[in-house]
Design a protein around this motif. Structure first.
Motif, PDB file in Angstrom:
ATOM      1  N   LYS A 198       0.812  -1.214   0.000  1.00 48.73           N
ATOM      2  CA  LYS A 198       0.000   0.000   0.000  1.00 48.73           C
ATOM      3  C   LYS A 198       0.849   1.270   0.000  1.00 48.73           C
ATOM      4  O   LYS A 198       0.344   2.343  -0.289  1.00 48.73           O
ATOM      5  CB  LYS A 198      -0.926   0.012   1.226  1.00 48.73           C
ATOM      6  CG  LYS A 198      -1.942  -1.124   1.245  1.00 48.73           C
ATOM      7  CD  LYS A 198      -2.800  -1.058   2.487  1.00 48.73           C
ATOM      8  CE  LYS A 198      -3.798  -2.211   2.518  1.00 48.73           C
ATOM      9  NZ  LYS A 198      -4.641  -2.175   3.751  1.00 48.73           N
ATOM     10  N   LEU A 199       2.125   1.145   0.322  1.00 47.33           N
ATOM     11  CA  LEU A 199       2.997   2.303   0.389  1.00 47.33           C
ATOM     12  C   LEU A 199       3.900   2.346  -0.829  1.00 47.33           C
ATOM     13  O   LEU A 199       4.049   1.378  -1.555  1.00 47.33           O
ATOM     14  CB  LEU A 199       3.823   2.266   1.672  1.00 47.33           C
ATOM     15  CG  LEU A 199       2.985   2.320   2.954  1.00 47.33           C
ATOM     16  CD1 LEU A 199       3.873   2.106   4.168  1.00 47.33           C
ATOM     17  CD2 LEU A 199       2.258   3.653   3.065  1.00 47.33           C
ATOM     18  N   GLN A 200       4.501   3.502  -1.034  1.00 51.44           N
ATOM     19  CA  GLN A 200       5.310   3.724  -2.214  1.00 51.44           C
ATOM     20  C   GLN A 200       6.745   3.274  -1.973  1.00 51.44           C
ATOM     21  O   GLN A 200       7.380   3.687  -1.006  1.00 51.44           O
ATOM     22  CB  GLN A 200       5.299   5.203  -2.588  1.00 51.44           C
ATOM     23  CG  GLN A 200       3.904   5.764  -2.861  1.00 51.44           C
ATOM     24  CD  GLN A 200       3.942   7.220  -3.266  1.00 51.44           C
ATOM     25  OE1 GLN A 200       4.715   7.616  -4.132  1.00 51.44           O
ATOM     26  NE2 GLN A 200       3.118   8.019  -2.637  1.00 51.44           N
ATOM     27  N   PHE A 201       7.236   2.404  -2.850  1.00 47.22           N
ATOM     28  CA  PHE A 201       8.614   1.965  -2.790  1.00 47.22           C
ATOM     29  C   PHE A 201       9.320   2.393  -4.076  1.00 47.22           C
ATOM     30  O   PHE A 201       8.720   2.410  -5.149  1.00 47.22           O
ATOM     31  CB  PHE A 201       8.702   0.446  -2.645  1.00 47.22           C
ATOM     32  CG  PHE A 201       8.211  -0.061  -1.313  1.00 47.22           C
ATOM     33  CD1 PHE A 201       9.082  -0.174  -0.245  1.00 47.22           C
ATOM     34  CD2 PHE A 201       6.884  -0.431  -1.147  1.00 47.22           C
ATOM     35  CE1 PHE A 201       8.636  -0.648   0.973  1.00 47.22           C
ATOM     36  CE2 PHE A 201       6.429  -0.899   0.066  1.00 47.22           C
ATOM     37  CZ  PHE A 201       7.311  -1.019   1.138  1.00 47.22           C
ATOM     38  N   TYR A 202      10.586   2.709  -3.935  1.00 49.38           N
ATOM     39  CA  TYR A 202      11.360   3.095  -5.108  1.00 49.38           C
ATOM     40  C   TYR A 202      12.740   2.452  -5.015  1.00 49.38           C
ATOM     41  O   TYR A 202      13.456   2.640  -4.018  1.00 49.38           O
ATOM     42  CB  TYR A 202      11.497   4.610  -5.192  1.00 49.38           C
ATOM     43  CG  TYR A 202      12.425   5.072  -6.299  1.00 49.38           C
ATOM     44  CD1 TYR A 202      12.090   4.880  -7.638  1.00 49.38           C
ATOM     45  CD2 TYR A 202      13.641   5.676  -5.997  1.00 49.38           C
ATOM     46  CE1 TYR A 202      12.945   5.295  -8.651  1.00 49.38           C
ATOM     47  CE2 TYR A 202      14.497   6.094  -7.003  1.00 49.38           C
ATOM     48  CZ  TYR A 202      14.137   5.894  -8.324  1.00 49.38           C
ATOM     49  OH  TYR A 202      14.982   6.291  -9.330  1.00 49.38           O
ATOM     50  N   GLU A 203      13.112   1.667  -6.020  1.00 51.32           N
ATOM     51  CA  GLU A 203      14.434   1.061  -6.044  1.00 51.32           C
ATOM     52  C   GLU A 203      15.410   1.988  -6.759  1.00 51.32           C
ATOM     53  O   GLU A 203      15.185   2.390  -7.909  1.00 51.32           O
ATOM     54  CB  GLU A 203      14.413  -0.297  -6.739  1.00 51.32           C
ATOM     55  CG  GLU A 203      15.765  -0.985  -6.726  1.00 51.32           C
ATOM     56  CD  GLU A 203      15.708  -2.399  -7.265  1.00 51.32           C
ATOM     57  OE1 GLU A 203      16.786  -2.966  -7.543  1.00 51.32           O
ATOM     58  OE2 GLU A 203      14.587  -2.952  -7.397  1.00 51.32           O
ATOM     59  N   VAL A 204      16.461   2.344  -6.068  1.00 52.24           N
ATOM     60  CA  VAL A 204      17.465   3.259  -6.613  1.00 52.24           C
ATOM     61  C   VAL A 204      18.254   2.535  -7.696  1.00 52.24           C
ATOM     62  O   VAL A 204      18.751   1.417  -7.479  1.00 52.24           O
ATOM     63  CB  VAL A 204      18.413   3.750  -5.499  1.00 52.24           C
ATOM     64  CG1 VAL A 204      19.461   4.707  -6.064  1.00 52.24           C
ATOM     65  CG2 VAL A 204      17.614   4.415  -4.383  1.00 52.24           C
ATOM     66  N   ASN A 205      18.345   3.148  -8.863  1.00 51.33           N
ATOM     67  CA  ASN A 205      19.105   2.503  -9.932  1.00 51.33           C
ATOM     68  C   ASN A 205      20.589   2.864  -9.823  1.00 51.33           C
ATOM     69  O   ASN A 205      20.973   3.832  -9.160  1.00 51.33           O
ATOM     70  CB  ASN A 205      18.555   2.887 -11.310  1.00 51.33           C
ATOM     71  CG  ASN A 205      18.707   4.363 -11.625  1.00 51.33           C
ATOM     72  OD1 ASN A 205      19.817   4.885 -11.712  1.00 51.33           O
ATOM     73  ND2 ASN A 205      17.585   5.054 -11.811  1.00 51.33           N
ATOM     74  N   GLY A 206      21.403   2.060 -10.459  1.00 50.19           N
ATOM     75  CA  GLY A 206      22.851   2.212 -10.332  1.00 50.19           C
ATOM     76  C   GLY A 206      23.375   3.563 -10.772  1.00 50.19           C
ATOM     77  O   GLY A 206      24.390   4.042 -10.246  1.00 50.19           O
ATOM     78  N   LEU A 207      22.722   4.188 -11.732  1.00 45.44           N
ATOM     79  CA  LEU A 207      23.182   5.486 -12.211  1.00 45.44           C
ATOM     80  C   LEU A 207      23.009   6.588 -11.179  1.00 45.44           C
ATOM     81  O   LEU A 207      23.686   7.619 -11.245  1.00 45.44           O
ATOM     82  CB  LEU A 207      22.414   5.859 -13.490  1.00 45.44           C
ATOM     83  CG  LEU A 207      22.637   4.944 -14.694  1.00 45.44           C
ATOM     84  CD1 LEU A 207      21.778   5.392 -15.869  1.00 45.44           C
ATOM     85  CD2 LEU A 207      24.115   4.917 -15.089  1.00 45.44           C
ATOM     86  N   GLU A 208      22.123   6.384 -10.204  1.00 42.68           N
ATOM     87  CA  GLU A 208      21.883   7.395  -9.180  1.00 42.68           C
ATOM     88  C   GLU A 208      22.879   7.325  -8.030  1.00 42.68           C
ATOM     89  O   GLU A 208      23.038   8.296  -7.285  1.00 42.68           O
ATOM     90  CB  GLU A 208      20.465   7.247  -8.620  1.00 42.68           C
ATOM     91  CG  GLU A 208      19.367   7.577  -9.610  1.00 42.68           C
ATOM     92  CD  GLU A 208      17.994   7.313  -9.020  1.00 42.68           C
ATOM     93  OE1 GLU A 208      17.246   8.296  -8.832  1.00 42.68           O
ATOM     94  OE2 GLU A 208      17.682   6.142  -8.745  1.00 42.68           O
ATOM     95  N   LEU A 209      23.533   6.189  -7.867  1.00 41.18           N
ATOM     96  CA  LEU A 209      24.413   6.011  -6.716  1.00 41.18           C
ATOM     97  C   LEU A 209      25.577   6.998  -6.672  1.00 41.18           C
ATOM     98  O   LEU A 209      25.882   7.538  -5.600  1.00 41.18           O
ATOM     99  CB  LEU A 209      24.935   4.568  -6.681  1.00 41.18           C
ATOM    100  CG  LEU A 209      23.887   3.501  -6.356  1.00 41.18           C
ATOM    101  CD1 LEU A 209      24.512   2.113  -6.429  1.00 41.18           C
ATOM    102  CD2 LEU A 209      23.288   3.729  -4.972  1.00 41.18           C
ATOM    103  N   PRO A 210      26.268   7.293  -7.794  1.00 46.31           N
ATOM    104  CA  PRO A 210      27.379   8.242  -7.718  1.00 46.31           C
ATOM    105  C   PRO A 210      26.954   9.640  -7.259  1.00 46.31           C
ATOM    106  O   PRO A 210      27.753  10.360  -6.646  1.00 46.31           O
ATOM    107  CB  PRO A 210      27.905   8.274  -9.160  1.00 46.31           C
ATOM    108  CG  PRO A 210      27.503   6.963  -9.735  1.00 46.31           C
ATOM    109  CD  PRO A 210      26.173   6.667  -9.129  1.00 46.31           C
TER     110      PRO A 210
END
Length: 300
Positions: A198-210
């Motif tokens: 019911k809640l919003q989840f977002y998986e961080v992609n590899g390009l965002e890590l730097p």
């Protein structure tokens, strides 16, 4: 004006070079004694020296205090342990998040310690702005709030700022507004893995890590909550997966910057061991305020 939301933790700073002992916890709203008004001086203490201490605390907010002839509840010069370094880095992260900056931590210069109901390190660090390579003196007060609600480590940031050029200037509101925090982020820390659709989840992609190196800091906070030791031998970490959970209705790319959010991380430390950590970040919206609660699992 000092201290805030958590009380009655049995924290005693043994030697300045050592880690503070295990932390007992209890969430309270009543603030502990002031390091100015409730300091215990010896009977032979010169009133002029007492006034010197008072002025140093008031003018520097506790960061530039070199007089310590009191015996209890006051601020006094301390050491610079890996424990204090982690807290200083957390305070810098709070500042960067609020100001949209990317100041980089370089070194911990000094720490003043206030030992009352909690351990309060007033740390001064050297930081660098990568935009123009300029060096700044950074000050932060991050309280060790013990552990509670399944969190093994709770860091409460109350002051984070570039050192004011004029003594007595600058913003430093250390009292938290607990009612301003969403009830969803109170109580027990969640277990692994998240399972509420019911809640919003977002998986961080590899390009965002730097562009979000502070996620490595969250992994460090999580691991420290379990090991409470110098982690330099196990770094750098290899981030495997980061999932963000938040109730804030923002674009996916902005969920990382949500004021209130829960971060589920899997990462590998140097040496190959796999770790899973959860960090819950909350704020009451006041300048310089951020709370990080952490727990960690180290896979066999």
């Amino acid at each position: 004006m000092y201290d805030v939301m958590l009380d009655e933790a049995n924290l005693w700073h043994h030697e300045h070079e050592q880690e503070p002992p295990l932390r007992k916890r209890k969430i309270e709203e009543a603030p502990p004694p002031s390091p100015v008004e409730d300091v215990y001086f010896s009977d032979e203490e010169d009133p002029e020296e007492q006034e010197k201490y008072r002025l140093q605390v008031v003018e520097s907010c506790g960061f530039d205090v070199d007089y310590c002839n009191h015996t209890y509840n006051g601020i006094m010069p301390g050491g610079c342990s890996p424990y204090d370094k982690l807290f200083a880095k957390a305070g810098l992260h709070c500042y960067n998040l609020e100001k949209g900056k990317k100041l980089e931590f370089r070194s911990l210069v000094k720490v003043n310690s206030e030992i009352g109901s909690l351990y309060n390190p007033y740390s001064t660090s050297e930081v660098m702005d990568p935009i123009n390579n300029s060096i700044h003196t950074f000050q932060t007060l991050v309280t060790d709030a013990g552990y509670d609600n399944k969190a093994r480590l709770i860091l409460v940031t109350k002051i984070c700022r570039i050192k004011p050029q004029v003594p007595g200037m600058g913003d430093a509101t250390v009292f938290w507004d607990l009612d301003a925090i969403d009830d969803f982020y109170k109580g027990d820390m969640p277990d692994w893995p998240p399972n509420d659709d019911k809640l919003q989840f977002y998986e961080v992609n590899g390009l965002e890590l730097p562009d979000n190196e502070w996620l490595h800091l969250y992994a460090e906070v999580a691991l420290f909550s379990e090991w409470a030791d110098d982690l330099s031998a196990y770094m750098p970490f290899e981030m495997k997966k980061v999932v963000v959970q938040t109730r804030e209705d923002v674009e996916s790319s902005m969920k990382l910057k949500s004021r209130n959010a829960i971060f589920y991380m899997s990462f590998k430390i140097r040496g190959g061991r796999e770790c899973r950590g959860i960090v819950r970040r909350t704020s009451d919206g006041r300048t310089g305020h951020m709370c990080l609660e952490a727990r960690c699992w180290i896979d066999k």
